[in-house]
Scaffold this motif. Structure first.
Motif, PDB file in Angstrom:
ATOM      1  N   VAL A  10      10.135  -2.169  27.402  1.00 51.44           N
ATOM      2  CA  VAL A  10       9.753  -3.073  26.320  1.00 51.44           C
ATOM      3  C   VAL A  10       8.400  -2.664  25.739  1.00 51.44           C
ATOM      4  O   VAL A  10       8.231  -2.580  24.516  1.00 51.44           O
ATOM      5  N   VAL A  11       7.442  -2.372  26.600  1.00 47.90           N
ATOM      6  CA  VAL A  11       6.113  -1.954  26.136  1.00 47.90           C
ATOM      7  C   VAL A  11       6.210  -0.632  25.385  1.00 47.90           C
ATOM      8  O   VAL A  11       5.595  -0.454  24.330  1.00 47.90           O
ATOM      9  N   GLY A  12       7.002   0.285  25.885  1.00 46.83           N
ATOM     10  CA  GLY A  12       7.187   1.578  25.214  1.00 46.83           C
ATOM     11  C   GLY A  12       7.821   1.420  23.845  1.00 46.83           C
ATOM     12  O   GLY A  12       7.392   2.045  22.864  1.00 46.83           O
ATOM     13  N   LEU A  13       8.842   0.596  23.760  1.00 47.45           N
ATOM     14  CA  LEU A  13       9.501   0.375  22.467  1.00 47.45           C
ATOM     15  C   LEU A  13       8.581  -0.316  21.475  1.00 47.45           C
ATOM     16  O   LEU A  13       8.605  -0.009  20.281  1.00 47.45           O
ATOM     17  N   LEU A  14       7.767  -1.243  21.953  1.00 50.47           N
ATOM     18  CA  LEU A  14       6.796  -1.886  21.064  1.00 50.47           C
ATOM     19  C   LEU A  14       5.782  -0.877  20.533  1.00 50.47           C
ATOM     20  O   LEU A  14       5.414  -0.911  19.355  1.00 50.47           O
ATOM     21  N   ALA A  15       5.337   0.031  21.392  1.00 53.33           N
ATOM     22  CA  ALA A  15       4.374   1.048  20.963  1.00 53.33           C
ATOM     23  C   ALA A  15       5.004   1.981  19.926  1.00 53.33           C
ATOM     24  O   ALA A  15       4.387   2.296  18.900  1.00 53.33           O
ATOM     25  N   VAL A  16       6.232   2.415  20.183  1.00 51.82           N
ATOM     26  CA  VAL A  16       6.917   3.297  19.226  1.00 51.82           C
ATOM     27  C   VAL A  16       7.124   2.566  17.901  1.00 51.82           C
ATOM     28  O   VAL A  16       6.912   3.133  16.829  1.00 51.82           O
ATOM     29  N   GLY A  17       7.515   1.302  17.953  1.00 55.60           N
ATOM     30  CA  GLY A  17       7.706   0.517  16.738  1.00 55.60           C
ATOM     31  C   GLY A  17       6.417   0.354  15.952  1.00 55.60           C
ATOM     32  O   GLY A  17       6.418   0.411  14.721  1.00 55.60           O
ATOM     33  N   ALA A  18       5.312   0.162  16.656  1.00 60.81           N
ATOM     34  CA  ALA A  18       4.016   0.013  15.979  1.00 60.81           C
ATOM     35  C   ALA A  18       3.621   1.312  15.274  1.00 60.81           C
ATOM     36  O   ALA A  18       3.134   1.284  14.138  1.00 60.81           O
ATOM     37  N   VAL A  19       3.851   2.441  15.924  1.00 62.25           N
ATOM     38  CA  VAL A  19       3.509   3.732  15.321  1.00 62.25           C
ATOM     39  C   VAL A  19       4.373   3.991  14.090  1.00 62.25           C
ATOM     40  O   VAL A  19       3.864   4.371  13.026  1.00 62.25           O
ATOM     41  N   ILE A  20       5.664   3.758  14.212  1.00 61.27           N
ATOM     42  CA  ILE A  20       6.563   3.962  13.071  1.00 61.27           C
ATOM     43  C   ILE A  20       6.202   3.010  11.933  1.00 61.27           C
ATOM     44  O   ILE A  20       6.140   3.413  10.769  1.00 61.27           O
ATOM     45  N   GLY A  21       5.921   1.758  12.255  1.00 59.09           N
ATOM     46  CA  GLY A  21       5.524   0.784  11.239  1.00 59.09           C
ATOM     47  C   GLY A  21       4.250   1.182  10.514  1.00 59.09           C
ATOM     48  O   GLY A  21       4.130   1.007   9.306  1.00 59.09           O
ATOM     49  N   PHE A  22       3.292   1.732  11.262  1.00 56.04           N
ATOM     50  CA  PHE A  22       2.037   2.178  10.654  1.00 56.04           C
ATOM     51  C   PHE A  22       2.297   3.258   9.613  1.00 56.04           C
ATOM     52  O   PHE A  22       1.790   3.188   8.493  1.00 56.04           O
ATOM     53  N   PHE A  23       3.096   4.264   9.967  1.00 52.37           N
ATOM     54  CA  PHE A  23       3.328   5.368   9.039  1.00 52.37           C
ATOM     55  C   PHE A  23       4.174   4.949   7.834  1.00 52.37           C
ATOM     56  O   PHE A  23       3.941   5.414   6.720  1.00 52.37           O
ATOM     57  N   VAL A  24       5.127   4.046   8.035  1.00 50.37           N
ATOM     58  CA  VAL A  24       5.925   3.550   6.908  1.00 50.37           C
ATOM     59  C   VAL A  24       5.029   2.750   5.957  1.00 50.37           C
ATOM     60  O   VAL A  24       5.086   2.933   4.737  1.00 50.37           O
ATOM     61  N   ALA A  25       4.182   1.884   6.495  1.00 53.91           N
ATOM     62  CA  ALA A  25       3.282   1.086   5.656  1.00 53.91           C
ATOM     63  C   ALA A  25       2.285   1.983   4.927  1.00 53.91           C
ATOM     64  O   ALA A  25       1.975   1.755   3.748  1.00 53.91           O
ATOM     65  N   ARG A  26       1.785   3.015   5.606  1.00 48.66           N
ATOM     66  CA  ARG A  26       0.826   3.945   4.984  1.00 48.66           C
ATOM     67  C   ARG A  26       1.477   4.676   3.810  1.00 48.66           C
ATOM     68  O   ARG A  26       0.895   4.781   2.734  1.00 48.66           O
ATOM     69  N   LYS A  27       2.709   5.160   4.005  1.00 46.81           N
ATOM     70  CA  LYS A  27       3.409   5.871   2.937  1.00 46.81           C
ATOM     71  C   LYS A  27       3.666   4.936   1.753  1.00 46.81           C
ATOM     72  O   LYS A  27       3.482   5.321   0.608  1.00 46.81           O
ATOM     73  N   PHE A  28       4.069   3.707   2.033  1.00 42.97           N
ATOM     74  CA  PHE A  28       4.313   2.733   0.972  1.00 42.97           C
ATOM     75  C   PHE A  28       3.039   2.456   0.173  1.00 42.97           C
ATOM     76  O   PHE A  28       3.060   2.429  -1.059  1.00 42.97           O
ATOM     77  N   MET A  29       1.919   2.265   0.869  1.00 46.53           N
ATOM     78  CA  MET A  29       0.663   1.967   0.175  1.00 46.53           C
ATOM     79  C   MET A  29       0.177   3.159  -0.647  1.00 46.53           C
ATOM     80  O   MET A  29      -0.329   2.979  -1.754  1.00 46.53           O
ATOM     81  N   MET A  30       0.321   4.370  -0.124  1.00 45.21           N
ATOM     82  CA  MET A  30      -0.102   5.552  -0.889  1.00 45.21           C
ATOM     83  C   MET A  30       0.736   5.684  -2.162  1.00 45.21           C
ATOM     84  O   MET A  30       0.210   5.980  -3.229  1.00 45.21           O
ATOM     85  N   LYS A  31       2.040   5.424  -2.045  1.00 46.30           N
ATOM     86  CA  LYS A  31       2.914   5.487  -3.217  1.00 46.30           C
ATOM     87  C   LYS A  31       2.524   4.413  -4.229  1.00 46.30           C
ATOM     88  O   LYS A  31       2.456   4.663  -5.430  1.00 46.30           O
ATOM     89  N   TYR A  32       2.236   3.210  -3.741  1.00 44.55           N
ATOM     90  CA  TYR A  32       1.847   2.111  -4.622  1.00 44.55           C
ATOM     91  C   TYR A  32       0.530   2.416  -5.339  1.00 44.55           C
ATOM     92  O   TYR A  32       0.405   2.203  -6.544  1.00 44.55           O
ATOM     93  N   LEU A  33      -0.457   2.926  -4.605  1.00 48.17           N
ATOM     94  CA  LEU A  33      -1.762   3.210  -5.211  1.00 48.17           C
ATOM     95  C   LEU A  33      -1.691   4.369  -6.193  1.00 48.17           C
ATOM     96  O   LEU A  33      -2.428   4.396  -7.173  1.00 48.17           O
ATOM     97  N   LYS A  34      -0.799   5.317  -5.935  1.00 51.10           N
ATOM     98  CA  LYS A  34      -0.643   6.421  -6.875  1.00 51.10           C
ATOM     99  C   LYS A  34      -0.009   5.918  -8.175  1.00 51.10           C
ATOM    100  O   LYS A  34      -0.383   6.328  -9.267  1.00 51.10           O
ATOM    101  N   LYS A  35       0.934   4.982  -8.053  1.00 53.80           N
ATOM    102  CA  LYS A  35       1.613   4.432  -9.228  1.00 53.80           C
ATOM    103  C   LYS A  35       0.716   3.444  -9.972  1.00 53.80           C
ATOM    104  O   LYS A  35       0.740   3.371 -11.202  1.00 53.80           O
ATOM    105  N   ASN A  36      -0.074   2.662  -9.246  1.00 56.26           N
ATOM    106  CA  ASN A  36      -0.950   1.647  -9.825  1.00 56.26           C
ATOM    107  C   ASN A  36      -2.384   1.865  -9.350  1.00 56.26           C
ATOM    108  O   ASN A  36      -2.833   1.203  -8.413  1.00 56.26           O
ATOM    109  N   PRO A  37      -3.099   2.788  -9.957  1.00 54.30           N
ATOM    110  CA  PRO A  37      -4.461   3.067  -9.476  1.00 54.30           C
ATOM    111  C   PRO A  37      -5.364   1.840  -9.592  1.00 54.30           C
ATOM    112  O   PRO A  37      -5.240   1.052 -10.533  1.00 54.30           O
TER     113      PRO A  37
END
Length: 72
Positions: A10-37
């Motif tokens: 459970v702890v391992g899956l939570l850690a993996v989920g947090a890492v994946i969530g971080f990178f997905v959110a980062r990619k989304f925000m970079m795309k948003y900021l590039k589109k809407n400076p």
């Protein structure tokens, strides 16, 4: 012993989920900021005017290019 491995999974899956969530959110925000400076040329002119400077187009272009470099 089985319960220990279940908790570890459970702890391992939570850690993996947090890492994946971080990178997905980062990619989304970079795309948003590039589109809407967050800043445009008019805002730069207003900021420099508040500082008592009259910017020329070359200075504005340099600042815009610096802003674009940060969002790549």
């Amino acid at each position: 012993m089985q319960m220990f491995f279940d908790i570890l999974k459970v702890v391992g899956l939570l850690a993996v989920g947090a890492v994946i969530g971080f990178f997905v959110a980062r990619k989304f925000m970079m795309k948003y900021l590039k589109k809407n400076p967050p800043i445009n040329e008019e805002m730069i002119k207003a900021l420099m005017a508040q500082m008592g400077r009259k910017p020329n187009q070359k200075q504005i272009n340099q600042i815009m290019k610096q802003m674009e470099q940060q969002f790549k």
